[in-house]
Write a protein that holds these residues in place. Structure first.
Motif, PDB file in Angstrom:
ATOM      1  N   ALA A  79     -19.897 -77.887 -15.738  1.00 45.51           N
ATOM      2  CA  ALA A  79     -19.767 -79.005 -15.115  1.00 45.51           C
ATOM      3  C   ALA A  79     -18.234 -79.443 -15.445  1.00 45.51           C
ATOM      4  N   ASP A  80     -17.606 -80.159 -14.332  1.00 42.26           N
ATOM      5  CA  ASP A  80     -16.235 -80.517 -14.765  1.00 42.26           C
ATOM      6  C   ASP A  80     -16.181 -82.120 -14.377  1.00 42.26           C
ATOM      7  N   PRO A  81     -15.953 -83.238 -15.477  1.00 45.56           N
ATOM      8  CA  PRO A  81     -16.087 -82.764 -16.854  1.00 45.56           C
ATOM      9  C   PRO A  81     -17.193 -82.374 -17.363  1.00 45.56           C
ATOM     10  N   PRO A  82     -17.321 -81.575 -18.505  1.00 40.18           N
ATOM     11  CA  PRO A  82     -18.687 -81.302 -18.994  1.00 40.18           C
ATOM     12  C   PRO A  82     -19.531 -82.530 -19.284  1.00 40.18           C
ATOM     13  N   ARG A  83     -20.939 -82.125 -19.303  1.00 35.49           N
ATOM     14  CA  ARG A  83     -21.859 -83.224 -19.336  1.00 35.49           C
ATOM     15  C   ARG A  83     -22.834 -82.970 -20.407  1.00 35.49           C
ATOM     16  N   LEU A  84     -23.049 -84.130 -21.310  1.00 37.22           N
ATOM     17  CA  LEU A  84     -23.917 -84.352 -21.994  1.00 37.22           C
ATOM     18  C   LEU A  84     -25.295 -85.032 -21.786  1.00 37.22           C
ATOM     19  N   ARG A  85     -26.260 -84.503 -21.581  1.00 29.50           N
ATOM     20  CA  ARG A  85     -27.608 -85.331 -21.142  1.00 29.50           C
ATOM     21  C   ARG A  85     -28.953 -85.130 -22.148  1.00 29.50           C
ATOM     22  N   SER A  86     -29.410 -86.311 -22.457  1.00 33.38           N
ATOM     23  CA  SER A  86     -30.443 -86.361 -23.321  1.00 33.38           C
ATOM     24  C   SER A  86     -31.740 -85.672 -22.725  1.00 33.38           C
ATOM     25  N   THR A  87     -32.425 -85.272 -23.708  1.00 39.22           N
ATOM     26  CA  THR A  87     -33.931 -84.506 -23.042  1.00 39.22           C
ATOM     27  C   THR A  87     -34.951 -85.634 -23.042  1.00 39.22           C
ATOM     28  N   GLU A  88     -34.745 -86.594 -23.624  1.00 36.39           N
ATOM     29  CA  GLU A  88     -35.812 -87.759 -24.071  1.00 36.39           C
ATOM     30  C   GLU A  88     -35.371 -88.822 -22.806  1.00 36.39           C
ATOM     31  N   ASP A  89     -36.670 -89.304 -22.350  1.00 40.21           N
ATOM     32  CA  ASP A  89     -36.598 -90.446 -21.615  1.00 40.21           C
ATOM     33  C   ASP A  89     -36.141 -91.712 -22.365  1.00 40.21           C
TER      34      ASP A  89
ATOM     35  N   LEU B 203     -38.452 -80.748 -18.194  1.00 41.99           N
ATOM     36  CA  LEU B 203     -39.406 -79.762 -17.585  1.00 41.99           C
ATOM     37  C   LEU B 203     -39.286 -79.606 -16.359  1.00 41.99           C
ATOM     38  N   HIS B 204     -40.160 -80.710 -15.780  1.00 43.82           N
ATOM     39  CA  HIS B 204     -40.604 -80.805 -14.589  1.00 43.82           C
ATOM     40  C   HIS B 204     -39.407 -81.054 -13.484  1.00 43.82           C
ATOM     41  N   ALA B 205     -38.519 -81.619 -13.832  1.00 42.87           N
ATOM     42  CA  ALA B 205     -37.108 -81.811 -13.056  1.00 42.87           C
ATOM     43  C   ALA B 205     -36.487 -80.205 -13.082  1.00 42.87           C
ATOM     44  N   LEU B 206     -36.484 -79.542 -14.098  1.00 40.64           N
ATOM     45  CA  LEU B 206     -35.762 -78.177 -14.017  1.00 40.64           C
ATOM     46  C   LEU B 206     -36.521 -77.435 -13.162  1.00 40.64           C
ATOM     47  N   TYR B 207     -37.714 -77.078 -13.335  1.00 38.61           N
ATOM     48  CA  TYR B 207     -38.895 -76.471 -12.707  1.00 38.61           C
ATOM     49  C   TYR B 207     -38.723 -76.672 -11.132  1.00 38.61           C
ATOM     50  N   LEU B 208     -38.576 -77.869 -10.625  1.00 36.34           N
ATOM     51  CA  LEU B 208     -38.420 -78.302  -9.407  1.00 36.34           C
ATOM     52  C   LEU B 208     -37.104 -77.699  -8.727  1.00 36.34           C
ATOM     53  N   GLN B 209     -36.079 -78.072  -9.404  1.00 33.29           N
ATOM     54  CA  GLN B 209     -34.755 -77.495  -9.130  1.00 33.29           C
ATOM     55  C   GLN B 209     -34.500 -75.989  -8.882  1.00 33.29           C
ATOM     56  N   ALA B 210     -35.311 -75.396 -10.009  1.00 34.97           N
ATOM     57  CA  ALA B 210     -35.190 -73.738 -10.031  1.00 34.97           C
ATOM     58  C   ALA B 210     -35.963 -73.148  -8.819  1.00 34.97           C
ATOM     59  N   THR B 211     -37.074 -73.973  -8.228  1.00 34.67           N
ATOM     60  CA  THR B 211     -37.965 -73.490  -7.397  1.00 34.67           C
ATOM     61  C   THR B 211     -37.575 -73.910  -5.894  1.00 34.67           C
ATOM     62  N   VAL B 212     -37.267 -75.285  -5.904  1.00 34.38           N
ATOM     63  CA  VAL B 212     -37.363 -75.913  -4.589  1.00 34.38           C
ATOM     64  C   VAL B 212     -36.045 -75.992  -4.190  1.00 34.38           C
ATOM     65  N   GLY B 213     -35.155 -76.518  -5.305  1.00 36.37           N
ATOM     66  CA  GLY B 213     -33.568 -76.898  -4.959  1.00 36.37           C
ATOM     67  C   GLY B 213     -33.615 -78.474  -5.025  1.00 36.37           C
ATOM     68  N   ASP B 214     -32.561 -79.044  -4.411  1.00 37.24           N
ATOM     69  CA  ASP B 214     -32.398 -80.454  -4.481  1.00 37.24           C
ATOM     70  C   ASP B 214     -33.412 -81.257  -4.035  1.00 37.24           C
ATOM     71  N   VAL B 215     -33.592 -82.358  -4.687  1.00 37.46           N
ATOM     72  CA  VAL B 215     -34.677 -83.352  -4.453  1.00 37.46           C
ATOM     73  C   VAL B 215     -34.986 -83.618  -3.014  1.00 37.46           C
ATOM     74  N   ARG B 216     -36.190 -83.775  -2.758  1.00 34.85           N
ATOM     75  CA  ARG B 216     -36.644 -84.050  -1.228  1.00 34.85           C
ATOM     76  C   ARG B 216     -37.413 -85.470  -1.498  1.00 34.85           C
TER      77      ARG B 216
ATOM     78  N   LEU C 140     -40.242 -89.212 -12.858  1.00 29.38           N
ATOM     79  CA  LEU C 140     -40.261 -87.621 -12.724  1.00 29.38           C
ATOM     80  C   LEU C 140     -39.300 -87.482 -11.683  1.00 29.38           C
ATOM     81  N   TRP C 141     -39.187 -88.295 -10.427  1.00 27.00           N
ATOM     82  CA  TRP C 141     -38.419 -87.934  -9.383  1.00 27.00           C
ATOM     83  C   TRP C 141     -37.093 -88.276  -9.728  1.00 27.00           C
ATOM     84  N   GLN C 142     -36.686 -89.298 -10.632  1.00 28.83           N
ATOM     85  CA  GLN C 142     -35.274 -89.490 -10.914  1.00 28.83           C
ATOM     86  C   GLN C 142     -34.733 -88.870 -11.879  1.00 28.83           C
ATOM     87  N   SER C 143     -35.485 -87.916 -12.678  1.00 27.33           N
ATOM     88  CA  SER C 143     -35.114 -86.745 -13.598  1.00 27.33           C
ATOM     89  C   SER C 143     -34.550 -85.564 -12.534  1.00 27.33           C
TER      90      SER C 143
END
Length: 283
Positions: free
Chosen positions: A128-138, A229-242, A254-257
């Protein structure tokens, strides 16, 4: 009782009789109280953070360079332990990754595996530009607070897909009215990261499918890894949020993630899913 003024001082004399409480009126030029709270040195306030970096002891990969150089492969854990140098609390205001340089991947000589996991978990997207730091805990993110008796430990999963990346962290802090930035790297040198796509023996799709088969139960079990995990799986299989954001609190979270991953490629999401599912399965 009588007082005699003398140059540079006040002299008190008490004579005869019985006296109770005596109050001296005059100038007290110095007052010291012993046994109070420890005082912090000025240098400790101006540089209040002690950062310790824990990398796998054998390194990650060895690239064919002169001399051969050990680098971490994409997804390797970088564990950062932060302690406070002064006695008072230090507020950690923000932390950000900084790319020092990029290059096309060099040939590999040898690889190793040595993975460990410790909290708190963050992904580091160096593409990413700029690089992005993201927590894995809600709900868990900067700012944090550390003190001499309360330390924080961060487990970072940096990822890069196409280029070798030399990078480091900049940690913004506040202590006793002072603000500053501490640079965190590999003992004075930038971290070296090798791209995921160049060392995977198994195809990413195959590894993604196998990992999901093992981690599928984690998608429905509430916990620190559920939403990522839920968000990454949907992004990997479906693509952008719908669809529209649901009103139910759990479904909304889960939707916001998923929404936060908008624009990320399916390949990138598969890569990060494999990384974080592996971490979740070890915990």
């Amino acid at each position: 009782m009588s007082d005699e003024d003398r140059t540079g001082s006040v002299h008190n004399r008490v004579e005869g009789g019985h006296h109770h409480t005596i109050i001296q009126a005059g100038e007290i030029s110095r007052l010291e109280v012993n046994g109070g709270a420890a005082r912090d040195e000025r240098g400790d306030i101006e540089d209040p953070v002690i950062a310790t970096v824990d990398l796998p002891s054998l390194g990650g990969l060895v690239v064919d360079a002169d001399p051969p150089t050990a680098v971490m492969k994409s997804g390797e854990r970088h564990v950062i332990t932060l302690e406070a140098r002064p006695a008072r609390a230090v507020v950690l205001r923000a932390m950000r990754p900084v790319v020092v340089s990029r290059r096309l991947p060099r040939p590999l000589r040898q690889g190793y595996d040595a993975l460990q996991m410790r909290p708190r978990g963050f992904t580091v997207d160096l593409d990413a530009d700029p690089p992005r730091l993201r927590s894995t805990e809600d709900g868990v993110d900067f700012p944090f607070t550390i003190s001499a008796t309360d330390v924080e430990q961060f487990c970072l999963l940096p990822s890069a897909h196409r280029e070798e990346v030399r990078w480091q962290l900049e940690l913004d802090w506040t202590c006793a009215g002072h603000r500053g930035t501490t640079v965190i790297n590999d003992d004075g040198k930038p971290f070296e990261l090798y791209p995921q796509e160049n060392w995977h023996k198994m195809s990413l799709q195959e590894e993604f499918e196998q990992t999901h088969a093992k981690a599928a139960a984690l998608h429905s079990a509430p916990g620190r890894f559920q939403s990522v995990l839920h968000a990454l799986y949907l992004q990997a299989t479906v693509g952008d949020v719908r669809g529209e954001c649901p009103e139910d609190p759990e479904a909304k979270k889960l939707w916001q993630s998923w929404y936060e991953l908008k624009g990320r490629s399916k390949a990138s999401a598969r890569h990060d899913y494999v990384l974080w599912a592996g971490v979740a399965l070890k915990n």
